[in-house]
Design a protein around this motif. Structure first.
Motif, PDB file in Angstrom:
ATOM      1  N   LEU A  16      43.257  43.530  59.578  1.00 52.38           N
ATOM      2  CA  LEU A  16      43.267  44.733  59.062  1.00 52.38           C
ATOM      3  C   LEU A  16      43.719  45.119  57.858  1.00 52.38           C
ATOM      4  O   LEU A  16      43.245  45.629  56.850  1.00 52.38           O
ATOM      5  N   GLY A  17      44.899  44.203  57.359  1.00 51.43           N
ATOM      6  CA  GLY A  17      45.507  44.313  56.046  1.00 51.43           C
ATOM      7  C   GLY A  17      44.607  43.855  54.929  1.00 51.43           C
ATOM      8  O   GLY A  17      44.302  44.473  53.839  1.00 51.43           O
ATOM      9  N   PHE A  18      44.026  42.827  55.242  1.00 52.64           N
ATOM     10  CA  PHE A  18      42.943  42.010  54.546  1.00 52.64           C
ATOM     11  C   PHE A  18      41.848  42.745  54.019  1.00 52.64           C
ATOM     12  O   PHE A  18      41.412  42.727  52.836  1.00 52.64           O
ATOM     13  N   SER A  19      41.174  43.555  55.107  1.00 53.51           N
ATOM     14  CA  SER A  19      40.089  44.347  55.131  1.00 53.51           C
ATOM     15  C   SER A  19      40.471  45.653  54.169  1.00 53.51           C
ATOM     16  O   SER A  19      39.403  46.521  54.137  1.00 53.51           O
ATOM     17  N   GLN A  20      41.855  46.022  54.206  1.00 50.50           N
ATOM     18  CA  GLN A  20      42.207  47.177  53.516  1.00 50.50           C
ATOM     19  C   GLN A  20      41.919  48.378  54.439  1.00 50.50           C
ATOM     20  O   GLN A  20      42.013  49.548  54.024  1.00 50.50           O
ATOM     21  N   MET A  21      42.072  48.249  55.812  1.00 53.41           N
ATOM     22  CA  MET A  21      41.819  49.200  56.904  1.00 53.41           C
ATOM     23  C   MET A  21      43.193  50.085  56.896  1.00 53.41           C
ATOM     24  O   MET A  21      43.503  51.131  57.476  1.00 53.41           O
ATOM     25  N   ILE A  22      44.350  49.433  56.279  1.00 54.55           N
ATOM     26  CA  ILE A  22      45.583  50.145  56.296  1.00 54.55           C
ATOM     27  C   ILE A  22      45.766  51.002  55.149  1.00 54.55           C
ATOM     28  O   ILE A  22      46.726  51.630  55.048  1.00 54.55           O
ATOM     29  N   ASP A  23      44.763  50.916  54.348  1.00 55.23           N
ATOM     30  CA  ASP A  23      45.042  51.965  52.972  1.00 55.23           C
ATOM     31  C   ASP A  23      44.348  53.089  53.367  1.00 55.23           C
ATOM     32  O   ASP A  23      42.985  53.287  53.559  1.00 55.23           O
ATOM     33  N   ARG A  24      45.143  54.308  53.826  1.00 52.41           N
ATOM     34  CA  ARG A  24      44.593  55.339  54.127  1.00 52.41           C
ATOM     35  C   ARG A  24      43.615  56.117  53.200  1.00 52.41           C
ATOM     36  O   ARG A  24      42.825  56.730  53.528  1.00 52.41           O
ATOM     37  N   ASP A  25      43.781  55.857  51.729  1.00 61.31           N
ATOM     38  CA  ASP A  25      42.848  56.685  50.787  1.00 61.31           C
ATOM     39  C   ASP A  25      41.626  55.949  50.712  1.00 61.31           C
ATOM     40  O   ASP A  25      40.551  56.515  50.756  1.00 61.31           O
ATOM     41  N   ARG A  26      41.481  54.595  51.282  1.00 64.35           N
ATOM     42  CA  ARG A  26      40.175  53.613  51.412  1.00 64.35           C
ATOM     43  C   ARG A  26      39.571  54.393  52.576  1.00 64.35           C
ATOM     44  O   ARG A  26      38.267  54.561  52.608  1.00 64.35           O
ATOM     45  N   VAL A  27      40.418  54.359  53.625  1.00 67.58           N
ATOM     46  CA  VAL A  27      39.650  54.945  55.111  1.00 67.58           C
ATOM     47  C   VAL A  27      39.246  56.454  54.913  1.00 67.58           C
ATOM     48  O   VAL A  27      38.071  56.865  55.196  1.00 67.58           O
ATOM     49  N   LEU A  28      40.055  57.389  54.222  1.00 70.16           N
ATOM     50  CA  LEU A  28      39.711  58.784  53.992  1.00 70.16           C
ATOM     51  C   LEU A  28      38.552  58.692  53.000  1.00 70.16           C
ATOM     52  O   LEU A  28      37.363  59.391  53.056  1.00 70.16           O
ATOM     53  N   GLY A  29      38.386  57.829  52.034  1.00 69.00           N
ATOM     54  CA  GLY A  29      37.119  57.914  51.198  1.00 69.00           C
ATOM     55  C   GLY A  29      35.974  57.284  51.895  1.00 69.00           C
ATOM     56  O   GLY A  29      34.883  57.973  51.513  1.00 69.00           O
ATOM     57  N   PHE A  30      36.240  56.384  53.065  1.00 70.00           N
ATOM     58  CA  PHE A  30      34.987  55.987  53.671  1.00 70.00           C
ATOM     59  C   PHE A  30      34.501  57.113  54.415  1.00 70.00           C
ATOM     60  O   PHE A  30      33.197  57.756  54.823  1.00 70.00           O
ATOM     61  N   LEU A  31      35.438  58.073  55.096  1.00 74.58           N
ATOM     62  CA  LEU A  31      35.035  59.119  55.982  1.00 74.58           C
ATOM     63  C   LEU A  31      34.572  60.315  55.168  1.00 74.58           C
ATOM     64  O   LEU A  31      33.904  61.228  55.734  1.00 74.58           O
ATOM     65  N   ASP A  32      34.798  60.198  53.915  1.00 77.56           N
ATOM     66  CA  ASP A  32      34.250  61.511  53.165  1.00 77.56           C
ATOM     67  C   ASP A  32      32.887  61.453  52.747  1.00 77.56           C
ATOM     68  O   ASP A  32      32.737  61.073  51.584  1.00 77.56           O
ATOM     69  N   VAL A  33      31.901  61.500  53.751  1.00 75.99           N
ATOM     70  CA  VAL A  33      30.411  61.150  53.377  1.00 75.99           C
ATOM     71  C   VAL A  33      29.867  62.395  52.526  1.00 75.99           C
ATOM     72  O   VAL A  33      28.709  61.962  51.941  1.00 75.99           O
ATOM     73  N   THR A  34      30.639  63.354  52.425  1.00 69.92           N
ATOM     74  CA  THR A  34      30.004  64.640  51.474  1.00 69.92           C
ATOM     75  C   THR A  34      30.586  64.569  50.316  1.00 69.92           C
ATOM     76  O   THR A  34      29.988  65.387  49.377  1.00 69.92           O
TER      77      THR A  34
ATOM     78  N   ASP B 240      33.282  56.346  49.805  1.00 67.28           N
ATOM     79  CA  ASP B 240      33.596  55.016  49.439  1.00 67.28           C
ATOM     80  C   ASP B 240      32.953  53.807  50.572  1.00 67.28           C
ATOM     81  O   ASP B 240      33.445  54.113  51.686  1.00 67.28           O
ATOM     82  N   PRO B 241      31.713  53.265  50.295  1.00 66.97           N
ATOM     83  CA  PRO B 241      31.020  52.536  51.429  1.00 66.97           C
ATOM     84  C   PRO B 241      31.694  51.080  51.710  1.00 66.97           C
ATOM     85  O   PRO B 241      31.053  50.430  52.506  1.00 66.97           O
ATOM     86  N   THR B 242      32.832  50.762  51.024  1.00 69.25           N
ATOM     87  CA  THR B 242      32.992  49.145  51.275  1.00 69.25           C
ATOM     88  C   THR B 242      33.450  48.961  52.677  1.00 69.25           C
ATOM     89  O   THR B 242      33.388  47.622  52.944  1.00 69.25           O
ATOM     90  N   LEU B 243      33.770  49.906  53.417  1.00 78.51           N
ATOM     91  CA  LEU B 243      34.478  49.549  54.793  1.00 78.51           C
ATOM     92  C   LEU B 243      33.202  49.396  55.590  1.00 78.51           C
ATOM     93  O   LEU B 243      33.356  48.909  56.858  1.00 78.51           O
ATOM     94  N   LEU B 244      31.914  49.690  55.277  1.00 78.94           N
ATOM     95  CA  LEU B 244      30.894  49.267  55.820  1.00 78.94           C
ATOM     96  C   LEU B 244      30.893  47.819  56.276  1.00 78.94           C
ATOM     97  O   LEU B 244      30.219  47.282  56.878  1.00 78.94           O
ATOM     98  N   PHE B 245      31.175  47.046  55.102  1.00 80.71           N
ATOM     99  CA  PHE B 245      31.508  45.545  55.390  1.00 80.71           C
ATOM    100  C   PHE B 245      32.303  45.102  56.461  1.00 80.71           C
ATOM    101  O   PHE B 245      32.050  44.361  57.400  1.00 80.71           O
ATOM    102  N   VAL B 246      33.174  45.674  56.674  1.00 86.44           N
ATOM    103  CA  VAL B 246      34.227  45.538  57.791  1.00 86.44           C
ATOM    104  C   VAL B 246      33.531  46.022  59.052  1.00 86.44           C
ATOM    105  O   VAL B 246      33.598  45.182  60.075  1.00 86.44           O
ATOM    106  N   LEU B 247      32.923  47.271  59.134  1.00 89.30           N
ATOM    107  CA  LEU B 247      32.311  47.443  60.251  1.00 89.30           C
ATOM    108  C   LEU B 247      31.046  46.488  60.590  1.00 89.30           C
ATOM    109  O   LEU B 247      31.138  45.991  62.108  1.00 89.30           O
ATOM    110  N   GLY B 248      30.326  46.138  59.558  1.00 90.65           N
ATOM    111  CA  GLY B 248      29.208  45.089  60.071  1.00 90.65           C
ATOM    112  C   GLY B 248      29.831  43.937  60.457  1.00 90.65           C
ATOM    113  O   GLY B 248      29.156  43.205  61.283  1.00 90.65           O
ATOM    114  N   GLY B 249      30.749  43.285  59.839  1.00 93.79           N
ATOM    115  CA  GLY B 249      31.490  42.103  60.272  1.00 93.79           C
ATOM    116  C   GLY B 249      31.943  42.116  61.690  1.00 93.79           C
ATOM    117  O   GLY B 249      31.710  41.142  62.549  1.00 93.79           O
TER     118      GLY B 249
END
Length: 153
Positions: free
Chosen positions: A18-36, A40-49
């Motif tokens: 979780l730390g390596f994939s930056q899933m603990i960075d709330r700004d990155r997660v909120l950016g991923f959830l902000d589809v409108t 930030d699509p980078t967490l798609l790689f975590v999801l895909g993996g």
């Protein structure tokens, strides 16, 4: 003892992932959830993996007659979609969207030394205790006989 050590190792490995994939960075997660907004699509790689590992590994794991450290697999048996599932999912999603954490990353983010994950864990515990209280309280079913009305004078 073997099961506890394995669980500890799995939890540490999960936390490191979780730390390596930056899933603990709330700004990155909120950016991923902000589809409108500024998505930030980078967490798609975590999801895909995660999906790829699960699809491949489960094919081999579930062919075994039983797990390595216990005598049976504990898989979900409930298949229906009911109101508690929908409400719980909605609460989880709204909480994730507000806080930027879900339980695993929230616990892992405690090592960052900031207050956001601490507040999240306090809210998580309060919500869990509230649900436990609500789901175990005696139900107030109406009795079969109507209550006696007071006599007017």
């Amino acid at each position: 003892m073997k099961i506890n050590l394995t669980a500890l190792f799995a939890g540490l490995l999960f936390g490191l992932g979780l730390g390596f994939s930056q899933m603990i960075d709330r700004d990155r997660v909120l950016g991923f959830l902000d589809v409108t907004g500024v998505w930030d699509p980078t967490l798609l790689f975590v999801l895909g993996g995660a999906i790829a590992v699960t699809v491949i590994a489960f094919r081999f794991v579930l062919r075994r007659p039983y797990p390595i450290l216990t005598d049976k697999f504990y898989l979900p048996t409930k298949k229906d979609i009911d109101l508690p599932l929908v409400v719980g999912s909605a609460i989880f999603g709204v909480g994730w969207g507000i806080a930027g954490y879900c339980p695993g990353p929230g616990i892992t983010a405690l090592v960052l030394g900031i207050w956001n994950p601490v507040l999240f864990i306090v809210a998580l515990i309060a919500g869990s205790l509230t649900y436990k209280w609500y789901s175990t309280r005696p139900s107030h079913k109406p009795s079969s006989t109507p209550p006696e009305l007071p006599q007017s004078q």
